[in-house]
Design a protein around this motif. Structure first.
Motif, short mmCIF file in Angstrom:
data_model
loop_
_atom_site.label_atom_id
_atom_site.label_comp_id
_atom_site.label_asym_id
_atom_site.label_seq_id
_atom_site.Cartn_x
_atom_site.Cartn_y
_atom_site.Cartn_z
N VAL A 286 0.89 -1.17 0.00
CA VAL A 286 0.00 0.00 0.00
C VAL A 286 0.93 1.22 0.00
N PRO A 287 1.06 1.88 -1.18
CA PRO A 287 2.08 2.92 -1.30
C PRO A 287 1.99 3.99 -0.21
N ARG A 288 0.75 4.42 0.16
CA ARG A 288 0.64 5.47 1.18
C ARG A 288 1.20 4.97 2.52
N GLU A 289 0.85 3.75 2.89
CA GLU A 289 1.32 3.22 4.19
C GLU A 289 2.84 3.00 4.17
N LEU A 290 3.32 2.52 3.01
CA LEU A 290 4.76 2.28 2.91
C LEU A 290 5.52 3.60 2.99
N ALA A 291 5.00 4.61 2.27
CA ALA A 291 5.68 5.92 2.28
C ALA A 291 5.69 6.49 3.70
N GLU A 292 4.55 6.37 4.40
CA GLU A 292 4.49 6.89 5.78
C GLU A 292 5.54 6.21 6.67
N ALA A 293 5.66 4.90 6.49
CA ALA A 293 6.64 4.16 7.31
C ALA A 293 8.06 4.60 6.94
N LEU A 294 8.33 4.68 5.62
CA LEU A 294 9.70 5.00 5.19
C LEU A 294 10.11 6.43 5.55
N LEU A 295 9.12 7.31 5.69
CA LEU A 295 9.45 8.70 6.02
C LEU A 295 9.56 8.92 7.54
N TYR A 296 9.23 7.90 8.31
CA TYR A 296 9.20 8.07 9.77
C TYR A 296 10.64 8.03 10.33
N PRO A 297 11.05 9.09 11.02
CA PRO A 297 12.44 9.11 11.54
C PRO A 297 12.74 7.92 12.46
N GLY A 298 11.71 7.44 13.17
CA GLY A 298 11.91 6.28 14.06
C GLY A 298 12.39 5.06 13.30
N LEU A 299 11.88 4.90 12.06
CA LEU A 299 12.31 3.74 11.26
C LEU A 299 13.77 3.92 10.82
N HIS A 300 14.15 5.16 10.47
CA HIS A 300 15.55 5.38 10.03
C HIS A 300 16.50 5.01 11.16
N ARG A 301 16.16 5.47 12.37
CA ARG A 301 17.06 5.21 13.51
C ARG A 301 17.08 3.72 13.86
N LEU A 302 15.92 3.09 13.72
CA LEU A 302 15.85 1.64 13.97
C LEU A 302 16.72 0.89 12.96
N ALA A 303 16.64 1.35 11.69
CA ALA A 303 17.39 0.68 10.62
C ALA A 303 18.90 0.81 10.86
N VAL A 304 19.34 1.99 11.34
CA VAL A 304 20.76 2.19 11.60
C VAL A 304 21.23 1.18 12.66
N LYS A 305 20.37 1.01 13.67
CA LYS A 305 20.75 0.14 14.79
C LYS A 305 20.71 -1.35 14.40
N TYR A 306 19.71 -1.73 13.62
CA TYR A 306 19.47 -3.17 13.40
C TYR A 306 19.61 -3.59 11.93
N TRP A 307 20.40 -2.83 11.12
CA TRP A 307 20.42 -3.14 9.68
C TRP A 307 20.89 -4.57 9.42
N ARG A 308 21.87 -5.03 10.23
CA ARG A 308 22.40 -6.37 9.98
C ARG A 308 21.31 -7.43 10.25
N TYR A 309 20.63 -7.24 11.41
CA TYR A 309 19.55 -8.15 11.77
C TYR A 309 18.45 -8.12 10.69
N GLY A 310 18.12 -6.88 10.23
CA GLY A 310 17.06 -6.71 9.24
C GLY A 310 17.39 -7.45 7.94
N LEU A 311 18.64 -7.30 7.48
CA LEU A 311 19.03 -7.97 6.23
C LEU A 311 18.95 -9.48 6.38
N ASP A 312 19.37 -9.94 7.53
CA ASP A 312 19.33 -11.37 7.81
C ASP A 312 17.90 -11.91 7.75
N GLU A 313 16.98 -11.11 8.30
CA GLU A 313 15.57 -11.52 8.30
C GLU A 313 15.02 -11.55 6.88
N VAL A 314 15.42 -10.58 6.05
CA VAL A 314 14.95 -10.57 4.65
C VAL A 314 15.50 -11.82 3.94
N ARG A 315 16.76 -12.13 4.19
CA ARG A 315 17.34 -13.35 3.57
C ARG A 315 16.53 -14.57 3.99
#
Ligand SMILES: Cc1cc2nc3c(=O)[nH]c(=O)nc-3n(C[C@H](O)[C@H](O)[C@H](O)COP(=O)(O)OP(=O)(O)OC[C@H]3O[C@@H](n4cnc5c(N)ncnc54)[C@H](O)[C@@H]3O)c2cc1C
Length: 408
Positions: A286-315
């Motif tokens: 859902v482009p609107r929901e995805l855009a809202e999530a991607l623009l949220y500063p909380g997600l950016h900071r979460l991604a910085v902290k857990y990028w390795r874990y996140g990539l592993d989960e996608v794999r």
């Protein structure tokens, strides 16, 4: 025609909304539950691991610790009283690497502090419970069980209606308008009036407040958890429930193996950011929901902290081999060919703007509106006492637990 008025309108017929509505009805209030979908339990309540958690993991003194421990007993009693499928066979949390041993010991301490029966075992002790497991050490928790939360929600809905509550399915709440003496609950099929509103909208829990311009201090992000079934030969490797030692920095318990009430064994769930609030697969965007999530500063900071874990989960999401390898740490005989896709659930996880994940249940009162803003696992287990807690917040009266066994 005049607009119907209720003491309380509950938004959402997941297990939390239904348990709350039932308690409100029991306290003599008039109640209407408004649910967007045509059935109850259509989202988190109907797409989860169906584990009756014991209260082992949660920091002593938190809502989660208190309500999971009470909820475990009440869920088992509810299933017994209403003849719903359940089994209390216990679970094993297994440490497979030396660095997990201190975390396992900490879990045992939490269990004791929360009043949860648990037993520390060595590898041989673990194999007495689960002969196929590989473990350096383990914790056995005899009080953990399995059930079917969708059936529990359906029963709660049935009891609510029997007791005079109204259940409006297929009707989405679009707006809450606060007035001096009540709240106008706008839906896509007409208005209702409410003295108070409890918003138990799960994955949409923050939307109604935001639409009114209120900032509740968190945003809900959808994290999908995918499951795989184990084919029969591999299913025999699992007697009950086998869990890894969780990462203490994350609210997710890790990929585990669970024998359900229907005797099927599933493994999962992983945790990947969903591309829609109800994004049960990679194709649902859902482009609107995805855009809202991607623009949220909380997600950016979460991604910085857990990028390795996140990539592993996608794999792990894209490759059955990776999912199988995770399970093999605990169950070395499982092969990738033993896994078959078995659906997914999406968790509503509250994230603060600083990127921290809200760990505990979160209830925010905004005048006559109470928002249930973070009710992830173990909120299905804890739903019955959560319902009573919400009634106490709204009315100042604390109802006693329902003596389920006597309610037959
Ligand atoms: C993958 C996964 C595994 C889990 N495993 C476990 C487990 O083993 N044990 C456990 O105890 N917990 C588990 N949980 C957590 C548990 O499922 C949830 O905590 C619980 O179901 C939350 O219930 P709820 O009523 O708050 O939300 P939901 O069940 O999501 O219900 C919210 C309802 O609100 C409705 N709604 C939303 N917006 C509107 C609107 N505007 N108008 C009307 N209706 C609306 C939705 O349609 C939905 O039906 C798991 C969750 C997931 C996703």
């Amino acid at each position: 025609m005049s607009t119907p008025r209720y003491d309380v309108v509950v938004v959402g017929a997941g297990i939390v909304g239904l348990a709350t509505a039932r308690e409100l009805r029991r306290s003599g209030r008039s109640v209407a539950v408004v649910e967007a979908e045509e059935d109850v339990a259509a989202h988190q309540t109907g797409h989860n691991s169906n584990v009756i958690h014991s209260g082992l993991y949660y920091r002593p003194g938190t809502h989660k610790a208190r309500l999971a421990v009470a909820g475990r007993d009440e869920t088992v009693a509810f299933c017994r009283a209403h003849d719903l499928p359940h089994r209390v066979g216990g679970k094993l949390v297994v440490a497979t690497e030396p660095e997990e041993l201190p975390r396992l010991a900490e879990l045992a301490r939490r269990g004791v502090a929360n009043g949860v029966e648990c037993h520390e075992l060595d590898g041989a002790g673990a194999r007495r419970h689960e002969p196929s497991v590989r473990a350096l050490a383990a914790l056995h928790v005899p009080g953990t069980g399995v059930c079917d939360f969708r059936l529990i929600a359906e029963k709660l809905a049935e009891l609510l209606v029997e007791q005079g509550g109204l259940l409006l399915l297929g009707r989405r709440v679009t707006r809450l308008v606060r007035r001096r003496s009540d709240v106008v609950v706008r839906t896509d099929a007409g208005d209702l009036l409410a003295g108070k509103v409890v918003a138990c909208a799960g994955l949409h829990g923050d939307e109604l407040a935001r639409r009114r311009g209120a900032d509740l201090g968190v945003r809900l992000l959808p994290f999908r958890g995918e499951y795989a079934g184990l084919r029969d030969s591999a299913a025999n490797l699992v007697r009950e429930l086998i869990y890894p030692v969780p990462d203490p920095g994350l609210p997710f318990l890790g990929v585990h193996a669970t024998r359900g009430v229907d005797d099927h064994v599933h493994v999962g769930p992983n945790a990947v950011l969903a591309l829609a609030r109800e994004g049960y697969d990679w194709h649902t965007v859902v482009p609107r929901e995805l855009a809202e999530a991607l623009l949220y500063p909380g997600l950016h900071r979460l991604a910085v902290k857990y990028w390795r874990y996140g990539l592993d989960e996608v794999r792990g999401s894209l490759s059955q081999q990776v999912m199988a390898a995770r399970i093999r740490r605990m169950l070395p005989d499982v092969r990738a060919e033993d896994l078959t896709p078995a659906g997914a659930g999406v968790r509503a996880q509250a994230v603060r703007p600083d990127g921290s994940l809200v760990d505990d249940f979160l209830f925010v009162e905004e005048g006559p509106i109470l928002h249930v803003l973070n009710a992830p696992s173990p909120a299905a287990t804890a739903a019955l006492p959560i319902g009573r807690d919400i009634v106490a917040r709204l009315t100042g009266e604390r109802p006693a637990p329902i003596p389920e066994a006597a309610s037959q």
